[in-house]
Motif scaffolding. Structure first.
Motif, PDB file in Angstrom:
ATOM      1  N   PHE A 287       0.834  -1.191   0.000  1.00 58.86           N
ATOM      2  CA  PHE A 287       0.000   0.000   0.000  1.00 58.86           C
ATOM      3  C   PHE A 287       0.871   1.244   0.000  1.00 58.86           C
ATOM      4  CE2 PHE A 287       0.781  -1.038   4.431  1.00 58.86           C
ATOM      5  CZ  PHE A 287       0.989   0.180   5.057  1.00 58.86           C
ATOM      6  N   LEU A 288       0.258   2.361  -0.366  1.00 58.40           N
ATOM      7  CA  LEU A 288       0.933   3.644  -0.376  1.00 58.40           C
ATOM      8  C   LEU A 288       0.471   4.488   0.806  1.00 58.40           C
ATOM      9  CD1 LEU A 288       0.822   4.675  -4.156  1.00 58.40           C
ATOM     10  CD2 LEU A 288       2.585   3.379  -2.939  1.00 58.40           C
ATOM     11  N   HIS A 289       1.432   4.994   1.564  1.00 57.36           N
ATOM     12  CA  HIS A 289       1.185   6.004   2.600  1.00 57.36           C
ATOM     13  C   HIS A 289       1.521   7.347   1.990  1.00 57.36           C
ATOM     14  CE1 HIS A 289       3.144   8.225   6.215  1.00 57.36           C
ATOM     15  NE2 HIS A 289       1.924   8.660   6.025  1.00 57.36           N
ATOM     16  N   ARG A 290       0.519   8.209   1.875  1.00 56.28           N
ATOM     17  CA  ARG A 290       0.722   9.507   1.250  1.00 56.28           C
ATOM     18  C   ARG A 290       0.379  10.634   2.216  1.00 56.28           C
ATOM     19  NH1 ARG A 290      -1.031   8.216  -5.074  1.00 56.28           N
ATOM     20  NH2 ARG A 290       1.125   7.758  -5.659  1.00 56.28           N
ATOM     21  N   TRP A 291       1.021  11.770   2.001  1.00 57.71           N
ATOM     22  CA  TRP A 291       0.768  12.924   2.848  1.00 57.71           C
ATOM     23  C   TRP A 291       1.005  14.213   2.073  1.00 57.71           C
ATOM     24  CZ3 TRP A 291       5.016   9.797   3.106  1.00 57.71           C
ATOM     25  CH2 TRP A 291       6.269  10.400   2.941  1.00 57.71           C
ATOM     26  N   ARG A 292       0.390  15.257   2.565  1.00 55.83           N
ATOM     27  CA  ARG A 292       0.535  16.577   1.965  1.00 55.83           C
ATOM     28  C   ARG A 292       0.728  17.599   3.084  1.00 55.83           C
ATOM     29  NH1 ARG A 292      -4.017  16.722  -0.601  1.00 55.83           N
ATOM     30  NH2 ARG A 292      -3.179  16.098  -2.628  1.00 55.83           N
ATOM     31  N   GLY A 293       1.811  18.344   3.008  1.00 60.50           N
ATOM     32  CA  GLY A 293       2.100  19.386   3.980  1.00 60.50           C
ATOM     33  C   GLY A 293       2.468  20.677   3.286  1.00 60.50           C
ATOM     34  N   GLU A 294       3.085  21.570   4.010  1.00 59.99           N
ATOM     35  CA  GLU A 294       3.451  22.871   3.442  1.00 59.99           C
ATOM     36  C   GLU A 294       4.434  22.727   2.293  1.00 59.99           C
ATOM     37  OE1 GLU A 294       4.867  25.350   6.520  1.00 59.99           O
ATOM     38  OE2 GLU A 294       2.981  25.403   7.629  1.00 59.99           O
ATOM     39  N   VAL A 295       5.319  21.758   2.376  1.00 60.69           N
ATOM     40  CA  VAL A 295       6.333  21.576   1.333  1.00 60.69           C
ATOM     41  C   VAL A 295       5.706  21.110   0.025  1.00 60.69           C
ATOM     42  CG1 VAL A 295       8.346  20.215   0.659  1.00 60.69           C
ATOM     43  CG2 VAL A 295       8.172  21.128   2.973  1.00 60.69           C
ATOM     44  N   GLU A 296       4.741  20.173   0.122  1.00 56.62           N
ATOM     45  CA  GLU A 296       4.141  19.587  -1.089  1.00 56.62           C
ATOM     46  C   GLU A 296       3.193  20.542  -1.803  1.00 56.62           C
ATOM     47  OE1 GLU A 296       5.767  16.411   1.255  1.00 56.62           O
ATOM     48  OE2 GLU A 296       4.265  17.896   1.821  1.00 56.62           O
ATOM     49  N   GLY A 297       2.587  21.466  -1.086  1.00 62.33           N
ATOM     50  CA  GLY A 297       1.600  22.336  -1.713  1.00 62.33           C
ATOM     51  C   GLY A 297       0.392  21.538  -2.151  1.00 62.33           C
ATOM     52  N   ARG A 298       0.083  21.557  -3.447  1.00 57.68           N
ATOM     53  CA  ARG A 298      -1.056  20.798  -3.977  1.00 57.68           C
ATOM     54  C   ARG A 298      -0.672  19.377  -4.337  1.00 57.68           C
ATOM     55  NH1 ARG A 298      -4.043  24.356  -8.468  1.00 57.68           N
ATOM     56  NH2 ARG A 298      -5.467  22.566  -8.292  1.00 57.68           N
ATOM     57  N   SER A 299       0.624  19.038  -4.295  1.00 66.85           N
ATOM     58  CA  SER A 299       1.081  17.695  -4.614  1.00 66.85           C
ATOM     59  C   SER A 299       1.095  16.845  -3.343  1.00 66.85           C
ATOM     60  CB  SER A 299       2.468  17.745  -5.241  1.00 66.85           C
ATOM     61  OG  SER A 299       2.854  16.476  -5.703  1.00 66.85           O
ATOM     62  N   PHE A 300       1.900  15.786  -3.315  1.00 64.02           N
ATOM     63  CA  PHE A 300       1.984  14.924  -2.139  1.00 64.02           C
ATOM     64  C   PHE A 300       3.282  14.143  -2.194  1.00 64.02           C
ATOM     65  CE2 PHE A 300      -0.648  12.948  -5.441  1.00 64.02           C
ATOM     66  CZ  PHE A 300       0.099  11.824  -5.742  1.00 64.02           C
ATOM     67  N   SER A 301       3.657  13.545  -1.076  1.00 61.00           N
ATOM     68  CA  SER A 301       4.795  12.629  -1.000  1.00 61.00           C
ATOM     69  C   SER A 301       4.286  11.244  -0.629  1.00 61.00           C
ATOM     70  CB  SER A 301       5.821  13.119   0.024  1.00 61.00           C
ATOM     71  OG  SER A 301       6.396  14.346  -0.383  1.00 61.00           O
ATOM     72  N   THR A 302       5.133  10.225  -0.835  1.00 59.01           N
ATOM     73  CA  THR A 302       4.666   8.846  -0.737  1.00 59.01           C
ATOM     74  C   THR A 302       5.715   7.931  -0.137  1.00 59.01           C
ATOM     75  OG1 THR A 302       3.355   9.163  -2.763  1.00 59.01           O
ATOM     76  CG2 THR A 302       3.736   6.902  -2.063  1.00 59.01           C
ATOM     77  N   ARG A 303       5.269   6.994   0.697  1.00 60.12           N
ATOM     78  CA  ARG A 303       6.091   5.846   1.090  1.00 60.12           C
ATOM     79  C   ARG A 303       5.374   4.571   0.650  1.00 60.12           C
ATOM     80  NH1 ARG A 303       8.046   5.850   7.262  1.00 60.12           N
ATOM     81  NH2 ARG A 303       5.814   6.053   7.702  1.00 60.12           N
ATOM     82  N   LEU A 304       6.149   3.595   0.193  1.00 64.61           N
ATOM     83  CA  LEU A 304       5.619   2.296  -0.219  1.00 64.61           C
ATOM     84  C   LEU A 304       5.853   1.286   0.898  1.00 64.61           C
ATOM     85  CD1 LEU A 304       4.464   0.501  -2.565  1.00 64.61           C
ATOM     86  CD2 LEU A 304       6.844   0.107  -3.231  1.00 64.61           C
ATOM     87  N   PHE A 305       4.762   0.688   1.380  1.00 64.10           N
ATOM     88  CA  PHE A 305       4.817  -0.271   2.482  1.00 64.10           C
ATOM     89  C   PHE A 305       4.339  -1.648   2.044  1.00 64.10           C
ATOM     90  CE2 PHE A 305       4.883   3.374   5.343  1.00 64.10           C
ATOM     91  CZ  PHE A 305       5.460   2.893   6.509  1.00 64.10           C
ATOM     92  N   THR A 306       4.802  -2.677   2.770  1.00 61.84           N
ATOM     93  CA  THR A 306       4.157  -3.983   2.766  1.00 61.84           C
ATOM     94  C   THR A 306       3.831  -4.353   4.211  1.00 61.84           C
ATOM     95  OG1 THR A 306       6.284  -5.161   2.892  1.00 61.84           O
ATOM     96  CG2 THR A 306       5.341  -4.809   0.692  1.00 61.84           C
ATOM     97  N   ALA A 307       2.875  -5.260   4.357  1.00 61.13           N
ATOM     98  CA  ALA A 307       2.473  -5.743   5.678  1.00 61.13           C
ATOM     99  C   ALA A 307       1.849  -7.114   5.509  1.00 61.13           C
ATOM    100  CB  ALA A 307       1.478  -4.787   6.330  1.00 61.13           C
ATOM    101  N   ASP A 308       1.744  -7.864   6.604  1.00 68.13           N
ATOM    102  CA  ASP A 308       0.996  -9.118   6.510  1.00 68.13           C
ATOM    103  C   ASP A 308      -0.494  -8.805   6.580  1.00 68.13           C
ATOM    104  OD1 ASP A 308       0.214  -8.950   9.222  1.00 68.13           O
ATOM    105  OD2 ASP A 308       1.927 -10.140   9.875  1.00 68.13           O
ATOM    106  N   MET A 309      -1.328  -9.812   6.411  1.00 71.93           N
ATOM    107  CA  MET A 309      -2.758  -9.584   6.265  1.00 71.93           C
ATOM    108  C   MET A 309      -3.453  -9.198   7.563  1.00 71.93           C
ATOM    109  SD  MET A 309      -3.487  -9.694   3.063  1.00 71.93           S
ATOM    110  CE  MET A 309      -5.251  -9.936   2.961  1.00 71.93           C
ATOM    111  N   THR A 310      -2.710  -9.121   8.646  1.00 73.46           N
ATOM    112  CA  THR A 310      -3.268  -8.605   9.893  1.00 73.46           C
ATOM    113  C   THR A 310      -2.814  -7.172  10.152  1.00 73.46           C
ATOM    114  OG1 THR A 310      -1.425  -9.426  11.254  1.00 73.46           O
ATOM    115  CG2 THR A 310      -3.276 -10.930  10.868  1.00 73.46           C
TER     116      THR A 310
END
Length: 417
Positions: free
Chosen positions: A248-271
């Motif tokens: 899944f993608l963890h995304r966020w938008r703050g003062e630096v991103e403006g109208r865009s966003f930044s992203t981290r790519l995660f994996t996890a088990d099904m729990t």
């Protein structure tokens, strides 16, 4: 066909001739006056026989969906004059990913999609032969390979943070909360209808990043300080082929991103446990599981900047793929026992989109066509090709607006070897 539509269509044909290529056969499998598309590239559009293709039908374009907008769901018989048969409707949809319409894995009768009923997002499982229908009290984003489990983010928050990926009609109760504890990723049992929050947005911001923030962000040495002022959401979930983990993608938008966003790519088990930051550099885009241990994604990495990379899950191993061939972001999937990558591009300077096959062993690129995307198809209501392959590996279906409005097109790749 209007004069304007004909001109656009002829421009697209001229583009293919200009490239001087022997392109595979293609035909439209839907037609006007209404518009048709399937949307996202990582869903099961074809049934196991590769004969029946799912799609959606709408009577307008070039604006955001409104709460009252209802679209029609249907099926195309690709072996019987491409006959269209409607079987359902929905008021929970968007241009980029539709209503998450897809076949239940392994089934040639049951399909699933999202809807909005009684001021609640739900999912519908319907037998298209008998018409029998079951309402699940939660929406879905992706399914496990056995078709028993689904995962989903908060579509209300998606609609608030990233218009074009959530659904209209229900506002986000956490709109003013940057990283809420009661929103995140849910696991849904499709048999019982029970859903469980397995990763919250409050939890994810507590996970440290393996590398310092990129210099381009200009936020100092700590992610944590910056995250306190950023708004967070989840998007793009996909279960691994063995059903044991998901991405899944963890995304966020703050003062630096403006109208865009930044992203981290995660994996996890099904729990939701055993989290792993697969890509920490902030720019992950489209991805797919190659196998239960490997994810192929478009991202930025210090080794080759923006390229497609193979990431080995739960390790730091990263290797570039198609470095000199797949040089543009696209919607990638694998076919024919992972011999080929099916991919596409966004519109180039001539407003052309280019779906293609990439043979991994030889790095051979096989064009599948060059399709005009008129300038009005932009932003939230753009029409990406989003190429999807049939289970037998002989057909590719794309969405394209090159003939005066978005329709679905079938490309015969059976002759490509």
């Amino acid at each position: 066909m209007t004069q304007h539509s004909r001109r656009l269509f002829l421009q697209s044909l001229a583009a293919s001739a200009l490239y001087g290529e022997n392109l595979p056969p293609i035909r439209a499998i839907t037609k006007g006056p209404k518009f048709h598309w399937f949307a996202y590239y990582d869903k099961l559009q074809f049934d196991p026989s590769s004969r029946y293709a799912l799609g959606m039908e709408v009577d307008f374009e070039h604006r955001s969906p409104r709460p009252e907008d209802e679209i029609t769901l249907g099926i195309v018989d690709t072996e019987n004059k491409d006959q269209w048969q409607s079987f359902g409707k929905t008021r929970a949809w968007n241009w980029q990913q539709g209503a998450m319409l897809q076949w239940l894995p392994g089934s040639n009768t049951d399909v699933i999609w999202n809807d909005r009923r009684d001021h609640q997002f739900v999912s519908i499982i319907r037998n298209i032969r008998t018409g029998k229908e079951r309402v699940i009290p939660a929406p879905i984003y992706c399914l496990s390979p056995d078709g028993k489990t689904a995962l989903y983010p908060d579509f209300r928050r998606l609609n608030d943070c990233r218009p074009g990926y959530g659904y209209a009609g229900i506002s986000d109760p956490n709109s003013a909360v940057l990283s809420p504890e009661n929103a995140g990723i849910w696991k849904l049992d499709l048999e019982s209808g029970k859903s469980t929050l397995i990763i919250s947005l409050a939890d994810i911001v507590k996970v440290p990043n393996p590398v310092p923030p990129p210099k381009m962000l200009g936020i100092g040495d700590k992610w944590e300080d910056y995250w306190k002022t950023a708004k967070h959401w989840f998007n793009h979930l996909l279960v691994s082929p063995d059903g044991k983990r998901f991405i899944f993608l963890h995304r966020w938008r703050g003062e630096v991103e403006g109208r865009s966003f930044s992203t981290r790519l995660f994996t996890a088990d099904m729990t939701g446990q055993n989290l792993h930051v697969l890509d920490p550099y902030g720019r992950t885009s489209h991805f797919v599981w190659r196998d239960p241990q490997t994810v192929t994604a478009w991202a930025w990495h210090p080794s080759h900047n923006n390229r497609f990379y193979n990431y080995t899950d739960r390790t730091d191993k990263v290797e570039v793929i198609g470095k000199d061939v797949m040089t543009e972001n696209g919607h990638n999937t694998f076919l024919r026992n992972n011999r080929w990558i099916l991919n596409d591009t966004y519109p180039d300077k001539q407003k052309l989109q280019h779906p293609y096959l990439f043979e991994i062993a030889t790095e051979r690129k096989v064009p599948l066509g060059h399709f005009l995307s008129p300038p009005e198809y932009t932003g939230e209501w753009r029409c990406d090709n989003h190429p999807r392959s049939s289970p037998d590996g002989k057909k590719v279906c794309i969405d394209s607006p090159h003939n005066g409005g978005r329709q679905m097109y079938l490309i015969d790749i059976s002759g490509i070897s």
